[in-house]
Design a protein around this motif. Structure first.
Motif, PDB file in Angstrom:
ATOM      1  N   PHE A  66      39.830  63.432  59.104  1.00 44.77           N
ATOM      2  CA  PHE A  66      40.698  62.284  59.371  1.00 44.77           C
ATOM      3  C   PHE A  66      40.202  61.553  60.612  1.00 44.77           C
ATOM      4  CE2 PHE A  66      44.801  62.972  56.938  1.00 44.77           C
ATOM      5  CZ  PHE A  66      44.329  64.026  56.166  1.00 44.77           C
ATOM      6  N   ASP A 102      42.454  61.169  64.026  1.00 42.20           N
ATOM      7  CA  ASP A 102      43.024  59.875  63.657  1.00 42.20           C
ATOM      8  C   ASP A 102      44.024  59.340  64.687  1.00 42.20           C
ATOM      9  OD1 ASP A 102      44.286  62.284  62.129  1.00 42.20           O
ATOM     10  OD2 ASP A 102      45.926  60.870  62.448  1.00 42.20           O
ATOM     11  N   ASN A 145      38.213  48.091  56.641  1.00 45.03           N
ATOM     12  CA  ASN A 145      36.988  48.153  57.408  1.00 45.03           C
ATOM     13  C   ASN A 145      36.213  46.889  57.072  1.00 45.03           C
ATOM     14  OD1 ASN A 145      36.537  50.734  58.992  1.00 45.03           O
ATOM     15  ND2 ASN A 145      37.360  51.549  57.069  1.00 45.03           N
ATOM     16  N   ASP A 167      40.802  58.064  60.712  1.00 40.15           N
ATOM     17  CA  ASP A 167      41.426  56.760  60.499  1.00 40.15           C
ATOM     18  C   ASP A 167      42.158  56.231  61.739  1.00 40.15           C
ATOM     19  OD1 ASP A 167      42.784  59.156  59.365  1.00 40.15           O
ATOM     20  OD2 ASP A 167      44.534  57.843  59.365  1.00 40.15           O
ATOM     21  N   ASN A 224      39.760  57.256  51.487  1.00 42.97           N
ATOM     22  CA  ASN A 224      40.409  56.043  51.981  1.00 42.97           C
ATOM     23  C   ASN A 224      39.487  55.337  52.982  1.00 42.97           C
ATOM     24  OD1 ASN A 224      42.069  54.038  52.965  1.00 42.97           O
ATOM     25  ND2 ASN A 224      43.883  55.349  53.106  1.00 42.97           N
ATOM     26  N   TYR A 262      39.493  60.382  55.276  1.00 43.28           N
ATOM     27  CA  TYR A 262      40.200  59.173  55.724  1.00 43.28           C
ATOM     28  C   TYR A 262      39.394  58.493  56.828  1.00 43.28           C
ATOM     29  CZ  TYR A 262      44.481  60.557  53.286  1.00 43.28           C
ATOM     30  OH  TYR A 262      45.403  60.884  52.340  1.00 43.28           O
ATOM     31  N   LEU A 263      38.804  57.357  56.505  1.00 43.33           N
ATOM     32  CA  LEU A 263      38.059  56.579  57.505  1.00 43.33           C
ATOM     33  C   LEU A 263      38.655  55.188  57.639  1.00 43.33           C
ATOM     34  CD1 LEU A 263      34.414  57.494  56.369  1.00 43.33           C
ATOM     35  CD2 LEU A 263      35.792  58.614  58.103  1.00 43.33           C
ATOM     36  N   ASN A 264      39.823  55.013  57.061  1.00 50.23           N
ATOM     37  CA  ASN A 264      40.423  53.678  57.012  1.00 50.23           C
ATOM     38  C   ASN A 264      40.824  53.144  58.386  1.00 50.23           C
ATOM     39  OD1 ASN A 264      42.295  55.959  56.243  1.00 50.23           O
ATOM     40  ND2 ASN A 264      43.795  54.426  56.885  1.00 50.23           N
ATOM     41  N   ASN A 265      41.015  51.836  58.458  1.00 50.55           N
ATOM     42  CA  ASN A 265      41.418  51.143  59.685  1.00 50.55           C
ATOM     43  C   ASN A 265      40.484  51.424  60.856  1.00 50.55           C
ATOM     44  OD1 ASN A 265      43.940  51.641  57.926  1.00 50.55           O
ATOM     45  ND2 ASN A 265      44.468  49.887  59.205  1.00 50.55           N
ATOM     46  N   ASN A 266      39.216  51.167  60.633  1.00 46.73           N
ATOM     47  CA  ASN A 266      38.218  51.223  61.684  1.00 46.73           C
ATOM     48  C   ASN A 266      37.386  49.946  61.594  1.00 46.73           C
ATOM     49  OD1 ASN A 266      38.199  53.770  63.287  1.00 46.73           O
ATOM     50  ND2 ASN A 266      38.351  54.651  61.231  1.00 46.73           N
TER      51      ASN A 266
END
Ligand SMILES: *[C@@H]1O[C@H](CO)[C@@H](O)[C@H](O)[C@H]1NC(C)=O
Ligand SMILES: *[C@@H]1O[C@H](CO)[C@@H](O)[C@H](O)[C@H]1NC(C)=O
Ligand SMILES: *[C@@H]1O[C@H](CO)[C@@H](O)[C@H](O)[C@H]1NC(C)=O
Ligand SMILES: *[C@@H]1O[C@H](CO)[C@@H](O)[C@H](O)[C@H]1NC(C)=O
Ligand SMILES: *[C@@H]1O[C@H](CO)[C@@H](O)[C@H](O)[C@H]1NC(C)=O
Ligand SMILES: *[C@@H]1O[C@H](CO)[C@@H](O)[C@H](O)[C@H]1NC(C)=O
Ligand SMILES: *[C@@H]1O[C@H](CO)[C@@H](O)[C@H](O)[C@H]1NC(C)=O
Ligand SMILES: *[C@@H]1O[C@H](CO)[C@@H](O)[C@H](O)[C@H]1NC(C)=O
Ligand SMILES: *[C@@H]1O[C@H](CO)[C@@H](O)[C@H](O)[C@H]1NC(C)=O
Ligand SMILES: *[C@@H]1O[C@H](CO)[C@@H](O)[C@H](O)[C@H]1NC(C)=O
Ligand SMILES: *[C@@H]1O[C@H](CO)[C@@H](O)[C@H](O)[C@H]1NC(C)=O
Ligand SMILES: *[C@@H]1O[C@H](CO)[C@@H](O)[C@H](O)[C@H]1NC(C)=O
Length: 796
Positions: free
Chosen positions: A297, A275, A349, A299, A345, A321-325
């Protein structure tokens, strides 16, 4: 002393250079006679002074705390970790007197200073632990002599310089922990020689360069932690050879490129932390081979493509957590195989389609965050069946339909900013959502009028002008951009109540009857989606700000052509207007004026010191201070607007403040800092006391060769003459406020106080010694120092 030390350093350095280490240093410790060597050990122990507090030296040294000897009585271990304060006594240790020392554990002994180069004479050392101390300086090259080291831990110190290439000598090393220091420079490729290494931890340093592919040679590695450094370049695919790896952490660097397929070879991996980097490309489907993975993680990267089906193979996954991609496509149905999942999360996206019902299989989910995507379809009713949900956030999507009745009692269930219908939501749900949004935690404070669930149905929205759907609401769900157009007759000049640097302000009565102030900002950027995203973020932050002296920002509306901020409407308008109206200026008596100055100080202090990130106003002026109906309370408006228009958030700015309030240094630095606000505050405070903008007075005061006229001008002469002269008690307050205002007007930004200081002064009971206002000259005020003496109680 000093010259001989530097000569020996020279010798050691030379020897290492010539590849014949140890000889020079070891020579002193060759023991010919056991007894004399032992005597030397005991003497060195005593001279170290380490045990002076705990031993009287009469017992055998082998019985002293933390010491272990061999049969011959020679010391093999010293472990006093956390037990003895060493400070700078570390240097007093005669390292050449302990030829048999194998372990030295000095963790948490408050050691100061640098590591003496003589440490290189402990040639039998296998365990060296210096962690949690205050060591500084670079690692001495002589360390490379400690070729038998198995564990070396120097974490949590302040070591600088780069990791010596000579570390490649530690062929027996199993654990190397350099984390939490100030190491700079690259990872030396020689680390690839440490083929026995199981733990390599370089985290929390300032190491730069790329991850050298030689790391892939460390076949026995179990834990590799390079988190929080300044690493760049791609992840070398050679890491795929580290098939024993249990934990791989590369978080918080500037690593770019693709995630190598070969990471899928690390079959034993339990945690994969990539991340907060700049990774691009897709999530390789091959990662599905990591069936032991518990933590994944990825993200805060720039990963695109859709979430691979194979993610469903990671049956042990608990934290995803794969958020904010930049992920697109739908949530794969296989996600339902992750029955151990506790956190999912996918925030921020561009994931579309429905929320799959298969997700209901993951009934252990505690945190489900899907906000800021393009998910559509209905609200999943199965969330009520989750075992122990803590927070479910589905906000900022495109969910439609009704909210199932069964969900109404769920706490921490966030559906705001969707396209939902249904006006019958229970009060409790509204309260939870509202209170959270506004940072309150009291149900009693909840009022339906702050409803954040947009209640407008899709059908209603369709009727919007030009079909432009737009608006994200934070206020009454019942308002749309169309309503604003109607209320202001398309921003007709008749509704305009003011114009500022950022745009114009309109008064608008909303369909609900509520009157609000609309600030229409002129957009700088066209339709850049990243601008919208950062704008949304900024406004979200601003709407969450609550302070009794800051104008409440109810919400905003984002439209192709303009951005509109919706503020609380203040009937009495700005301080500037009140001061310019002779009737209102008299109503604003001395006590009110002093209080208003304090209110402004508290508001600015709050924004400068209590907000994360801090907010610099950049345009404090009497135009931006609004007053309540009784003129008893001031509200600072337009906080953060500058940043909204300047999405790069740099302090260098095009949006200048208001002429006459701008700190002098801005003319040449063009950098807005908190101290610019402090200056503007000083101007406003003076303006409130004088009834008009101080104008020329500012320049006269700031010039060092002040003219005699201003030097002799008295405080009472500049006060607003429309008001009767203040009585003695108020006069004391005026003197106090004026002194602080003058301090804020210092030409040098560094000499100005912080707003926190100003605010604290206003809150404290300290008051200056009372002086008649006609006896205080402006010159004195300007040069006043340490004026805060005495206490109000003892003075009056
Ligand atoms: C000094 O050492 C002796 C022998 O080990 C011991 O009996 C005595 O208690 C010690 N005295 C103090 C003050 O530590
Ligand atoms: C350290 O000990 C060695 C012998 O072990 C001795 O020759 C040397 O003088 C000592 N150094 C200091 C600074 O006391
Ligand atoms: C070193 O000492 C610290 C504190 O005493 C301890 O937490 C740490 O585990 C030790 N390191 C090794 C490698 O044993
Ligand atoms: C690795 O450690 C073993 C003992 O555990 C040792 O025999 C071997 O020499 C070490 N490898 C190297 C390259 O030194
Ligand atoms: C440093 O790392 C080693 C190996 O991973 C570990 O045993 C040790 O506890 C760590 N030190 C601290 C202070 O955490
Ligand atoms: C690493 O940082 C040092 C300064 O600490 C700098 O001189 C060097 O150029 C940097 N190297 C890379 C590859 O960025
Ligand atoms: C690396 O060291 C830090 C501090 O000693 C520790 O918190 C972290 O868990 C370590 N990493 C690994 C993978 O053990
Ligand atoms: C993903 O990003 C890479 C690199 O930026 C680009 O080459 C590729 O076309 C992108 N793929 C998709 C599906 O957007
Ligand atoms: C969801 O959006 C897709 C297009 O992205 C559309 O095909 C589908 O019909 C939508 N579903 C619903 C329930 O609105
Ligand atoms: C939201 O859904 C509606 C209808 O399903 C669709 O017309 C609209 O384009 C969607 N919006 C986004 C941003 O996907
Ligand atoms: C709901 O989501 C919005 C937008 O993400 C957020 O501002 C608000 O705090 C959330 N409310 C709750 C109750 O989590
Ligand atoms: C902007 O100013 C703030 C406050 O003075 C400071 O913390 C921040 O580092 C500055 N940012 C830049 C990009 O200079």
């Amino acid at each position: 002393m000093a010259p001989s030390v530097s000569i020996s350093i020279l010798i050691v350095v030379l020897c290492i250079f010539m590849n014949v280490p140890t000889i020079v240093i070891a020579a002193g410790s060759v023991a010919t006679f056991k007894s004399s060597s032992l005597k030397q050990e005991v003497q060195a122990l005593m001279e170290s002074g380490w045990w002076s507090g705990s031993s009287n030296y009469t017992s055998s040294h082998c019985d002293w705390p933390g010491i272990k000897c061999n049969f011959g009585g020679s010391i093999t271990e010293i472990d006093i970790a956390g037990k003895i304060y060493l400070g700078d006594k570390f240097r007093k240790f005669n390292f050449s007197s302990f030829p048999n020392l194998v372990r030295l554990s000095l963790g948490n002994n408050q050691i100061l200073g640098s590591i003496p180069f003589e440490i290189g004479s402990l040639s039998k050392l296998t365990h060296l632990n210096l962690s949690h101390n205050y060591l500084t300086g670079q690692l001495p090259l002589s360390l490379a002599n400690l070729a038998k080291l198995v564990k070396f831990d120097i974490s949590f110190n302040g070591i600088t310089g780069s990791i010596p290439r000579e570390f490649g000598n530690f062929k027996n090393l199993l654990e190397l922990n350099l984390s939490h220091n100030k190491f700079t420079g690259p990872i030396p490729s020689t680390l690839g020689l440490l083929t026995n290494l199981s733990d390599l931890n370089l985290s929390f340093n300032e190491i730069n360069g790329s991850i050298v592919s030689e790391i892939g040679l460390l076949k026995n590695l179990l834990n590799l932690d390079l988190r929080q450094n300044k690493l760049t370049g791609p992840i070398p695919s050679s890491l795929g050879h580290l098939t024993n790896l249990v934990s791989l952490s590369l978080s918080s660097n500037q690593i770019n490129g693709f995630i190598p397929q070969k990471i899928g070879n690390m079959k034993n991996l339990n945690g994969l932390f990539l991340d907060n980097n700049m990774l691009i490309g897709m999530i390789p489907s091959y990662l599905g081979h990591l069936t032991r993975l518990v933590f994944l993680f990825l993200d805060f990267n720039k990963i695109n493509g859709s979430i691979p089906l194979q993610i469903g193979n990671m049956k042990n996954l608990r934290y995803l957590y794969l958020n904010n991609n930049n992920l697109v496509g739908q949530i794969p149905l296989s996600i339902g195989h992750l029955t151990k999942l506790e956190t999912l999360n996918l925030n921020w996206n561009m994931i579309s389609g429905p929320i799959p019902t298969e997700l209901a299989n993951c009934f252990l989910i505690k945190f489900l965050s899907l906000s800021h995507n393009y998910l559509n379809g209905s609200v999943p009713s199965w969330v009520k069946d989750l075992y122990a949900p803590i927070k479910i956030d589905l906000s900022y999507n495109n969910l439609t339909g009704n909210v199932p009745i069964s969900l109404i009692r769920m706490r921490e269930f966030n559906l705001s900013y969707n396209s939902l219908e249904g006006r019958y939501l229970s009060a409790t749900m509204i309260c939870v959502v509202t209170s959270k949004l506004f940072g309150y935690f009291l149900h009693s404070q909840c009022r339906v009028k702050n409803l954040v669930l947009p209640m407008k149905t899709h059908a209603e929205l369709k009727g919007t002008k030009n079909g432009n759907l737009f608006s994200i609401w934070n206020y009454d769900g019942n308002i749309a951009f169309e309503d604003i157009i109607q209320a202001t007759e398309d921003f007709d000049i008749r509704y305009c109540i003011g114009t500022g640097g950022y745009g114009s302000v309109y008064k608008a009565q909303l369909p609900s009857g509520k009157v609000v102030a609309l600030k229409k900002l002129n957009r700088l950027e066209a339709e850049d989606p990243t601008v919208d995203k950062s704008f949304r973020n900024e406004v979200k932050m601003l709407t969450e700000i609550r302070h009794r002296n800051i104008v409440k920002l109810h919400g905003y509306c984002l439209h192709k052509r303009c951005m509109v901020l919706i503020y609380e409407y203040m009937e009495r308008g700005s301080l500037f207007c009140v001061l310019n109206n002779d009737v209102e200026a008299v109503e604003l008596d001395w006590t009110k004026r002093v209080n208003i100055i304090k209110d402004i100080a508290h508001a600015i202090s709050y924004m400068h010191h209590d907000c994360i990130p801090i907010i610099v106003h950049r345009d404090i002026s009497s135009n931006n201070i609004l007053l309540n109906s009784k003129l008893e309370q001031a509200f600072v408006s337009d906080f953060g607007t500058a940043r909204l228009l300047d999405p790069n958030s740099s302090n260098q700015t095009l949006v200048a403040g208001t002429y006459g309030y701008i700190a002098p240094e801005l003319a040449y630095t063009m950098m807005f800092t908190e101290k610019c606000d402090v200056y503007s505050f000083g101007v406003v405070a003076l303006e409130i006391l004088m009834g008009i903008h101080p104008g020329e007075l500012l320049t006269t005061l700031s010039s060092s060769s002040s003219s005699s006229s201003s030097r002799n001008m008295m405080l009472n002469e500049i006060l607003d003459q429309r008001l009767p002269p203040p009585n003695r008690i108020v006069a004391r307050d005026i003197f106090f406020v004026a002194t602080i205002a003058f301090a804020c007007l210092c030409t040098k930004p560094k000499s100005r106080p912080t707003m926190n200081w100003v605010s604290q002064e206003f809150l404290s009971r300290k008051k200056p010694i009372a002086k008649p206002l006609h006896a205080v000259s402006l010159w004195q005020l300007k040069n006043e120092e340490n004026f805060m003496v005495g206490d109000i109680d003892t003075q009056s």
